[in-house]
Design an enzyme around this catalytic site. Structure first.
Site, PDB file in Angstrom:
ATOM      1  N   CYS A   1      -0.472   0.353   0.516  1.00 27.56           N
ATOM      2  CA  CYS A   1      -0.987   1.358   1.598  1.00 27.56           C
ATOM      3  C   CYS A   1      -1.192   2.885   0.683  1.00 27.56           C
ATOM      4  O   CYS A   1      -2.044   3.575   1.163  1.00 27.56           O
ATOM      5  CB  CYS A   1       0.340   1.655   2.516  1.00 27.56           C
ATOM      6  SG  CYS A   1       0.560   0.230   3.781  1.00 27.56           S
TER       7      CYS A   1
ATOM      8  N   GLU B   1       0.042   1.470   8.255  1.00 31.71           N
ATOM      9  CA  GLU B   1      -0.845   2.512   7.501  1.00 31.71           C
ATOM     10  C   GLU B   1      -2.187   1.839   7.549  1.00 31.71           C
ATOM     11  O   GLU B   1      -3.232   2.442   7.828  1.00 31.71           O
ATOM     12  CB  GLU B   1      -0.546   2.953   6.217  1.00 31.71           C
ATOM     13  CG  GLU B   1       0.933   3.576   6.184  1.00 31.71           C
ATOM     14  CD  GLU B   1       1.979   2.565   5.843  1.00 31.71           C
ATOM     15  OE1 GLU B   1       2.980   3.120   5.267  1.00 31.71           O
ATOM     16  OE2 GLU B   1       1.919   1.769   6.354  1.00 31.71           O
TER      17      GLU B   1
ATOM     18  N   HIS C   1       0.051  -3.517   7.660  1.00 32.71           N
ATOM     19  CA  HIS C   1       1.002  -2.582   7.709  1.00 32.71           C
ATOM     20  C   HIS C   1       0.500  -1.461   8.544  1.00 32.71           C
ATOM     21  O   HIS C   1      -0.485  -1.397   8.709  1.00 32.71           O
ATOM     22  CB  HIS C   1       1.403  -2.028   6.285  1.00 32.71           C
ATOM     23  CG  HIS C   1       2.059  -3.027   5.290  1.00 32.71           C
ATOM     24  ND1 HIS C   1       2.639  -2.442   4.071  1.00 32.71           N
ATOM     25  CD2 HIS C   1       2.223  -4.258   5.490  1.00 32.71           C
ATOM     26  CE1 HIS C   1       3.133  -3.361   3.495  1.00 32.71           C
ATOM     27  NE2 HIS C   1       3.003  -4.373   4.191  1.00 32.71           N
TER      28      HIS C   1
ATOM     29  N   CYS D   1       3.887   1.998   1.116  1.00 34.38           N
ATOM     30  CA  CYS D   1       4.323   1.023  -0.162  1.00 34.38           C
ATOM     31  C   CYS D   1       2.924   1.353  -0.970  1.00 34.38           C
ATOM     32  O   CYS D   1       2.077   1.959  -0.706  1.00 34.38           O
ATOM     33  CB  CYS D   1       4.181  -0.439   0.261  1.00 34.38           C
ATOM     34  SG  CYS D   1       2.726  -0.984   0.948  1.00 34.38           S
TER      35      CYS D   1
END
Length: 164
Positions: free
Chosen positions: A93, A62, A60, A90
């Site tokens: 993260c 992040e 992801h 999410c």
């Protein structure tokens, strides 16, 4: 949202940089999310979603930005840093951001399906964890929502209307 005019302008400037990374993800047919980590007005880490390209569900924006920032400063903690991300992190993260001890998370669009910073879950605001970053949201919210909606609309139409 931050009420300090100079602070708000700074947040907008960095969110624009994160949005450029979201556009890059979009061009690469990844869910369009971009993130940057800033310390002392320097971008020390960048990332955009790459789970498809890297065959890695943890790739992801992040997570990639956190890893890049830690490598840049040679430390595992991001104290004194701010993450700018186009979509609310999410739970995975958000947890990584808590463990990184980042000071502030600035969010473009909230994620009503899987947000980990207050929308669905509040991992970033949990009193049960060892750190609680400051969370701000609403910067470039319409732009961040627009690119996500465009992506998923296009994805659904290319799958002959089937839900993804």
């Amino acid at each position: 949202m931050d009420t300090d005019i100079s602070g708000a302008q700074k947040h907008l400037r960095y969110m624009q940089q994160a949005f450029l990374l979201a556009e890059q993800a979009y061009e690469e047919k990844e869910v369009p999310v971009g993130a940057i980590v800033v310390r002392d007005d320097d971008i020390i880490g960048k990332g955009y979603n790459q789970p498809e390209r890297l065959n890695d569900p943890t790739a992801h924006a992040e997570m990639l930005a956190i890893s890049a920032a830690c490598a840049t400063i040679g430390q595992k903690y991001l104290t004194g840093c701010t993450l700018y991300v186009t979509l609310e992190p999410c739970p995975m993260c958000a947890g990584a951001l808590v463990w990184s001890k980042i000071d502030t998370i600035v969010i473009g669009a909230l994620d009503a399906r899987a947000g980990g910073c207050g929308s669905v879950f509040n991992i970033a605001g949990s009193d049960k964890l060892n750190h609680k970053p400051n969370v701000l949201h609403g910067f470039m919210e319409q732009d961040c929502e627009w690119i996500l909606k465009k992506f998923f609309r296009q994805r659904r139409s290319s799958n002959n209307g089937s839900a993804y």
